[in-house]
Design a protein around this motif. Sequence first.
Motif, short mmCIF file in Angstrom:
data_model
loop_
_atom_site.label_atom_id
_atom_site.label_comp_id
_atom_site.label_asym_id
_atom_site.label_seq_id
_atom_site.Cartn_x
_atom_site.Cartn_y
_atom_site.Cartn_z
N ALA A 44 0.83 -1.20 0.00
CA ALA A 44 0.00 0.00 0.00
C ALA A 44 0.87 1.25 0.00
O ALA A 44 0.59 2.22 -0.72
CB ALA A 44 -0.92 0.01 1.21
N LEU A 45 1.92 1.22 0.80
CA LEU A 45 2.83 2.37 0.82
C LEU A 45 3.49 2.57 -0.53
O LEU A 45 3.64 3.69 -1.02
CB LEU A 45 3.90 2.16 1.90
CG LEU A 45 3.43 2.30 3.35
CD1 LEU A 45 4.54 1.87 4.30
CD2 LEU A 45 3.02 3.75 3.64
N LEU A 48 0.89 3.93 -2.92
CA LEU A 48 0.64 5.33 -2.60
C LEU A 48 1.80 6.22 -3.05
O LEU A 48 1.60 7.36 -3.47
CB LEU A 48 0.40 5.49 -1.10
CG LEU A 48 -0.96 4.95 -0.60
CD1 LEU A 48 -0.98 4.94 0.92
CD2 LEU A 48 -2.11 5.78 -1.16
N VAL A 51 1.31 6.61 -6.72
CA VAL A 51 0.18 7.52 -6.93
C VAL A 51 0.62 8.95 -6.64
O VAL A 51 0.29 9.88 -7.38
CB VAL A 51 -1.01 7.12 -6.02
CG1 VAL A 51 -2.08 8.21 -6.03
CG2 VAL A 51 -1.61 5.80 -6.50
N ALA A 52 1.38 9.12 -5.55
CA ALA A 52 1.86 10.46 -5.19
C ALA A 52 2.77 11.02 -6.28
O ALA A 52 2.72 12.22 -6.60
CB ALA A 52 2.60 10.42 -3.85
N LEU A 303 -4.37 0.21 -5.75
CA LEU A 303 -4.71 0.16 -4.34
C LEU A 303 -5.62 -1.03 -4.04
O LEU A 303 -5.57 -1.61 -2.95
CB LEU A 303 -5.39 1.46 -3.91
CG LEU A 303 -4.48 2.69 -3.87
CD1 LEU A 303 -5.32 3.95 -3.72
CD2 LEU A 303 -3.47 2.57 -2.74
#
Length: 488
Positions: A44-45, A48, A51-52, A303
């Motif tokens: 997930a990190l 993310l 995604v970031a 995700l």
Amino acid sequence: MAVRQRIRDALFVFPALLDRLGIADREKAGEAFDLALPVMVTGALRVLLRVADFLMVGIALGDAAIAGLELGFQYYFIGFGLSLAVSSGTISVVSRLQGADESDRANLAVKQSLWLALAISLPLTAVAWVYAEPLVGLLTSDAAAVDYGATYLSIVMLSMAPRFWSMVASRALAGSADTRTPMYVRLTTLPTNVALNAVLIFGLGPAPELGIAGAAIGTAAANTLAAVVFFALLVSGRYAVTLDRSGRQLDLALVREILRVGVPLSGMRLLQTFGRFPFLFILGQLGVGAVAAYAIGRRVILLALMPAWGYSTAASTLVGQYLGSGDEKDAADYGWQTLRIALATQLIIAVALVVAARPVAAAFGTDEIDLTVQFIRVFGLAVAGFSVSRTMRGSLRGAGDTRWPLYGTILGTYVVRLPIASLALPAGFAVTVFGVSVPFGVGLGYTAVFGAIVADFYVKAAVNTGRFRSGKWRDVARASGVGASADD
């Protein structure tokens, strides 16, 4: 400690609820959940983070930069594909040797994996540094997208060797049923990555505004930090597997088994990656906005796909360890129970993301909000297929049976996805092959693209599930010479 236990107890309500509903066995699914959870947190990190990256690059530079980032990333995935050969072989071999109580050979397997990682990754770094621009230019004629993609690729590939080693170390620990230590490492390095990217992309404080180069530098720095931490942990001697710098350096039997298991999976990942190139070319013919919308939609739905990484790792560990101890029945049971809880987890997340598709798409600063929403929803339809495919692949990997996932990739990507996607090209579109013009396009546009994505995932799921159901992976494990089952 009490707080941590309360959190853990709260999380384990999920497998208990599935047991009550008759969906999964509380004990076996709970054990898979326990192993998968740290990998899911790490995944997930990582998702993310990506995604970031796309979010920040899109806000700072627009759709051309998003497209360039996606195109450059495809070449980075070639390194990932090759690293899969080593890391997948590592988790399979280590889990079976640990199950057979052969810890010294498990440690030696880690050392073999390190040398293989260095031998493969360093040449890739050199090629990407020299040829980044022409490589990205093969996928698009948009000058801005090529410039952005080449800048990102040339810098981020400098950390290919550290990233490669981190994957090997993480999978080695997972093979010994330790998925928490890699999570703790990532809990340190991935937030560092996000912070560095934000500072360097936008030029926050005294830092220069580097745009897409800042995203690459932040990622390369975090990859290197993670590799240093993993190396320090494994040489410390305090973990179930260790990296012994002295003693025997080479065991050809272990090298052969690592490669026997890993090469088909590496071929699978490389074929997936190479299959993305013509797919992205097709999207490019529909416009840079199409590439950007696809890239955003794919990153968002990751995700929902992310739990499959955790459950796939759990399946490899549990199937491998029970096979290593000679318990083939429980090995099979753990494979199926892991699949049940994996599906339940991912479908819940997918529904939430599909419902929230529009506000999520709008946050990326893209001009193609409607198209991005459509891609998110299409990927949402494919989540169940991805979950089944990836989890069953993990079970097969634990047994060392990795050829069928390769066959599924060939079928799904090259027989299904690309031929269907090519129908999206404008009517009359043709490619010249050896002087012969071959027509492809019929003008179906995004209908063909969306159909290709969904069909691909479900074909792979069918192949992997069919192979595991056949039970022939047991014969592969027995013939491998690794673990107790090899003696039967």
